[in-house]
Design a protein around this motif. Sequence first.
Motif, mmCIF file in Angstrom:
data_model
loop_
_atom_site.group_PDB
_atom_site.id
_atom_site.type_symbol
_atom_site.label_atom_id
_atom_site.label_comp_id
_atom_site.label_asym_id
_atom_site.label_seq_id
_atom_site.Cartn_x
_atom_site.Cartn_y
_atom_site.Cartn_z
ATOM 1 N N THR A 11 -51.283 -24.902 -16.078
ATOM 2 C CA THR A 11 -52.565 -25.798 -16.595
ATOM 3 C C THR A 11 -51.674 -26.731 -17.696
ATOM 4 N N HIS B 118 -56.204 -28.236 -14.058
ATOM 5 C CA HIS B 118 -56.203 -26.740 -13.933
ATOM 6 C C HIS B 118 -56.599 -26.188 -12.332
ATOM 7 N N GLU B 119 -55.832 -25.692 -12.084
ATOM 8 C CA GLU B 119 -55.999 -24.945 -10.603
ATOM 9 C C GLU B 119 -56.336 -26.335 -9.509
ATOM 10 N N ARG C 54 -67.551 -21.604 -12.951
ATOM 11 C CA ARG C 54 -66.671 -22.240 -12.088
ATOM 12 C C ARG C 54 -66.831 -23.698 -11.816
ATOM 13 N N ASP D 126 -65.630 -26.589 -9.597
ATOM 14 C CA ASP D 126 -65.090 -26.956 -7.944
ATOM 15 C C ASP D 126 -64.753 -28.235 -7.767
ATOM 16 N N ARG E 42 -66.274 -15.848 -9.423
ATOM 17 C CA ARG E 42 -64.643 -16.750 -9.367
ATOM 18 C C ARG E 42 -64.719 -17.531 -10.427
ATOM 19 N N PRO E 43 -65.065 -17.352 -11.752
ATOM 20 C CA PRO E 43 -64.967 -18.442 -12.553
ATOM 21 C C PRO E 43 -63.654 -18.726 -13.232
ATOM 22 N N ASN E 44 -63.281 -19.913 -13.552
ATOM 23 C CA ASN E 44 -62.261 -20.376 -13.770
ATOM 24 C C ASN E 44 -62.178 -21.136 -15.182
ATOM 25 N N VAL E 45 -63.233 -21.271 -15.905
ATOM 26 C CA VAL E 45 -63.347 -21.652 -17.307
ATOM 27 C C VAL E 45 -63.894 -20.829 -18.245
ATOM 28 N N PHE F 58 -59.017 -22.513 -20.487
ATOM 29 C CA PHE F 58 -58.102 -22.888 -19.326
ATOM 30 C C PHE F 58 -56.997 -22.041 -19.106
ATOM 31 N N GLY F 59 -57.101 -20.967 -18.444
ATOM 32 C CA GLY F 59 -55.869 -20.231 -18.187
ATOM 33 C C GLY F 59 -55.223 -19.577 -19.770
#
Length: 301
Positions: free
Chosen positions: A2, A43-44, A140, A142, A181-184, A201-202
Motif C-alpha cells: 500500500t 491499495h490492492e 469494499r 472496486d 470482501r472489504p478492503n477499507v 488501508f492495510g
Amino acid sequence: MTRLTFLGTGTSQGIPIIGCQCEVCRSADSRDKRFRASALVEHEGLKILVDAGPDFRSQMLSQGVRHLDAILLTHNHKDHTGGLDDVRSFNYIDRKAVEIYCEERVLRTLRNDYAYAFAEHKYPGAPEWHVQLIDERPFRVDSNSGKGELEWVHDVGYFYRQADGSLKPSDNAIVEAPHDRPNVIPIRGWHDDMPVLGFRFGRIAYITDMSKLPESELSKLEGLEHVTLNTVGYHPHHSHFSLDEALELAGRIGAKHTWLTHLSHAFPQHEKFCADLEKACTERGIKSIVQPAFDGLTITA
C-alpha cells in the motif's frame, strides 16, 4: 503493498495563509507550503483519493494523476469537498462516472452544495458521480475499469451506449457500498460534535479532522506501520487534536511511524518542528517515530 501520498497537509486555509507575514508563511522551504488536507492511496491495485478540497485540481496536476477508482470523503466540510466539481476532467478522460464513497450526512451536504450534479435534467457538462453510501462497517472499493463508459453528446451531456447501439442518459446512482470482501476499514471519530471517518488501508491508517477518538476504535489501529493524525496547534482546540493530544494518541496506537497533518502556521518551520518532535518523543518515552508530513511525501507498507 500500500502506498499513500500526501497531496495536502495544511489546515482549511492552507499555508501560506493569504496576507500572513509570519516566518512559516514566508518560508522558502517547499515542505512548509501546504495545500488543504488530502491523500492519494494506491491499495490492492486501486487508486483512491481521500477528500477533494479546494486544491483538488492543483493536487491532481502536481502529481500527474490521470485515473481515480474512487473518492472517499471523511466529512462534509468545504476544505474536504470543495473541489468535487473538478472531477469533470476524469469524466472526460476516463469516460467514467466518479465513484464517491461517503456517509448519508455528507451526501445531504453534497446535494445542497452541488444541486446541479443531482438534477434530473443536468446542465451539459455537470460532473458525473455515482455515490456509494458507507457507515462504520468495513466496505469494499472496486475498480471502476469494468463499469460502463460515458459518451459525450455535444451540448447535451453524457450517455451510456447500450448493446443495441442506443444511448441511455446517465443517472445519479446512489447505492450502498458492498461489505463483502472489504478492503477499507472506517475509523469513527469526532470533529467537535460532528461524527467523521478516518480510513485504514492495510497497514496504513489516515486520520484527519478529529478532536476525539473513542476507545472502542483503537483496536482497529493495531499493527500499523504508519498512522496519520491531525493537529493544528499547541493549545487545546474544539475540533482538532492539540499537539499534546496527538502525541499521547501516537504513543497509545504504537505504529512504527506517526505522521502529523492538517498543520497550521502555529508550528515552526519543518526542520525545527522535526527536531522539536524528536525531543518531545524522547522525553515522553514515545517509541513511534513522529514527524510532520509534507505535501508530496509518499509512505509505503
